[in-house]
Design a protein around this motif. Sequence first.
Motif, short mmCIF file in Angstrom:
data_model
loop_
_atom_site.label_atom_id
_atom_site.label_comp_id
_atom_site.label_asym_id
_atom_site.label_seq_id
_atom_site.Cartn_x
_atom_site.Cartn_y
_atom_site.Cartn_z
N LEU A 61 0.87 -1.19 0.00
CA LEU A 61 0.00 0.00 0.00
C LEU A 61 0.90 1.24 0.00
N PRO A 62 1.26 1.76 -1.16
CA PRO A 62 2.28 2.81 -1.29
C PRO A 62 1.91 4.15 -0.63
N LYS A 63 0.61 4.40 -0.42
CA LYS A 63 0.18 5.69 0.17
C LYS A 63 -0.35 5.55 1.60
N LEU A 64 -0.24 4.36 2.16
CA LEU A 64 -0.75 4.14 3.51
C LEU A 64 0.08 4.94 4.52
N ARG A 65 -0.61 5.75 5.33
CA ARG A 65 0.06 6.60 6.32
C ARG A 65 -0.28 6.20 7.76
N LYS A 66 -1.43 5.61 7.96
CA LYS A 66 -1.85 5.26 9.32
C LYS A 66 -2.38 3.83 9.33
N LEU A 67 -1.82 2.99 10.26
CA LEU A 67 -2.24 1.59 10.38
C LEU A 67 -2.44 1.27 11.86
N ASP A 68 -3.66 0.81 12.20
CA ASP A 68 -3.99 0.48 13.60
C ASP A 68 -4.27 -1.02 13.69
N LEU A 69 -3.35 -1.75 14.37
CA LEU A 69 -3.46 -3.19 14.56
C LEU A 69 -3.65 -3.54 16.03
N SER A 70 -4.23 -2.66 16.80
CA SER A 70 -4.40 -2.85 18.24
C SER A 70 -5.30 -4.05 18.55
N GLU A 71 -5.02 -4.67 19.71
CA GLU A 71 -5.86 -5.73 20.29
C GLU A 71 -5.99 -6.95 19.37
N ASN A 72 -4.86 -7.33 18.83
CA ASN A 72 -4.79 -8.58 18.07
C ASN A 72 -3.82 -9.54 18.77
N ARG A 73 -3.40 -10.59 18.07
CA ARG A 73 -2.48 -11.58 18.67
C ARG A 73 -1.20 -11.70 17.84
N ILE A 74 -0.77 -10.56 17.34
CA ILE A 74 0.41 -10.52 16.48
C ILE A 74 1.67 -10.65 17.35
N SER A 75 2.56 -11.57 16.98
CA SER A 75 3.79 -11.80 17.73
C SER A 75 5.03 -11.52 16.88
N GLY A 76 4.82 -11.26 15.61
CA GLY A 76 5.97 -11.00 14.73
C GLY A 76 5.49 -10.77 13.31
N GLY A 77 6.44 -10.95 12.37
CA GLY A 77 6.09 -10.82 10.96
C GLY A 77 5.92 -9.37 10.51
N LEU A 78 6.55 -8.43 11.22
CA LEU A 78 6.40 -7.01 10.87
C LEU A 78 7.08 -6.67 9.54
N GLN A 79 7.90 -7.58 9.04
CA GLN A 79 8.56 -7.34 7.76
C GLN A 79 7.57 -7.26 6.61
N HIS A 80 6.36 -7.75 6.82
CA HIS A 80 5.34 -7.72 5.77
C HIS A 80 4.79 -6.29 5.56
N LEU A 81 5.24 -5.38 6.40
CA LEU A 81 4.80 -3.99 6.25
C LEU A 81 5.78 -3.18 5.40
N SER A 82 6.79 -3.82 4.87
CA SER A 82 7.81 -3.12 4.09
C SER A 82 7.25 -2.51 2.80
N GLY A 83 6.08 -3.01 2.37
CA GLY A 83 5.46 -2.46 1.15
C GLY A 83 4.68 -1.17 1.42
N CYS A 84 4.86 -0.59 2.60
CA CYS A 84 4.16 0.65 2.97
C CYS A 84 5.19 1.73 3.34
N PRO A 85 5.92 2.24 2.37
CA PRO A 85 7.02 3.17 2.64
C PRO A 85 6.60 4.51 3.25
N MET A 86 5.33 4.91 3.09
CA MET A 86 4.84 6.20 3.61
C MET A 86 4.22 6.07 5.00
N LEU A 87 4.28 4.87 5.60
CA LEU A 87 3.65 4.64 6.89
C LEU A 87 4.30 5.53 7.96
N GLY A 88 3.46 6.37 8.60
CA GLY A 88 3.96 7.31 9.60
C GLY A 88 3.48 7.00 11.01
N SER A 89 2.34 6.28 11.13
CA SER A 89 1.79 5.97 12.45
C SER A 89 1.39 4.50 12.48
N LEU A 90 1.95 3.75 13.47
CA LEU A 90 1.68 2.33 13.60
C LEU A 90 1.34 2.02 15.05
#
Length: 283
Positions: free
Chosen positions: A59-88
């Motif tokens: 998602l080349p224009k994604l600036r804000k991503l909210d993943l709160s209250e999930n069960r994520i333990s890793g795999g953050l490298q999958h966000l590399s396709g979001c170069p404009m991400l400013g808030s996580l």
Amino acid sequence: MEKRIALESRGKNPSEVSELILDNCKATTIDGLTNDFVNLESLSLINVGLTSLRHFPKLPKLRKLDLSENRISGGLQHLSGCPMLGSLSLSNNRIKSLDILEAISDLKELKSLDLYQCEVTGIDDYRENVFKLLPQLQWLDGVNREGQAESDSEEDEDESSVASSDVEEADNDEEDEDEVPDGLNAVGVAADDEEEDDDDDDDEEDEGPGLAYLQKSDLVDEEEEEDFQPGEVDEEEDEDEDDEDDEDDDVVHSHGGKAKEDENRRKRKRDDVDEENESKREK
């Protein structure tokens, strides 16, 4: 998740969608979210049940991503396709170590990261180590490097912006008041109208006595005519003539009485002389 995405898109093409809110749509992995959402800027996946970010799209224009209250333990490298991400936000997930965060160190636009209620927040020197690992960060868990809360800083910026705006508006109002439109003098009266008024004043002065003066003169004449009565004039003239006659009589009487006194005086003198002569003769 796929049905929820279709519902939130409201019939738009994926390339026309700029925001998606998929909170509480239960899924363990990303499903239905594709690379076609090229203009997506904000994505919320709160309390979905995600355990992995596998298949997360680019998602080349994604600036804000909210993943709160999930069960994520890793795999953050999958966000590399979001170069404009400013808030996580990864609050209340299963992030346990700083090593997991190294996967997002390449996101150079990342300014705000939230790890609230994650196990990693319990390690020693947590904040110092995270800022060292991710030097591009300005806010961690809503607080900056100096310990100032993000909301307070935003309020300060808003107040500063409002104050600056008020000053600019005041300056603009003063400039508007100082400016005099073309064709108007300092008090806002048209210059042509002012000249016409001056010409009218000059014309009135050249025309001589005005209507008010003439009306006043007529009123004075009428008052004089009302006071005038012929009979009174005749009586006054008769009185003046009588007074003159009386004065003449007084003069005549005065002169006549004096002459008579003189004659009596001379007569007495003659009588005295006669008596004296007669007395001498008798002697």
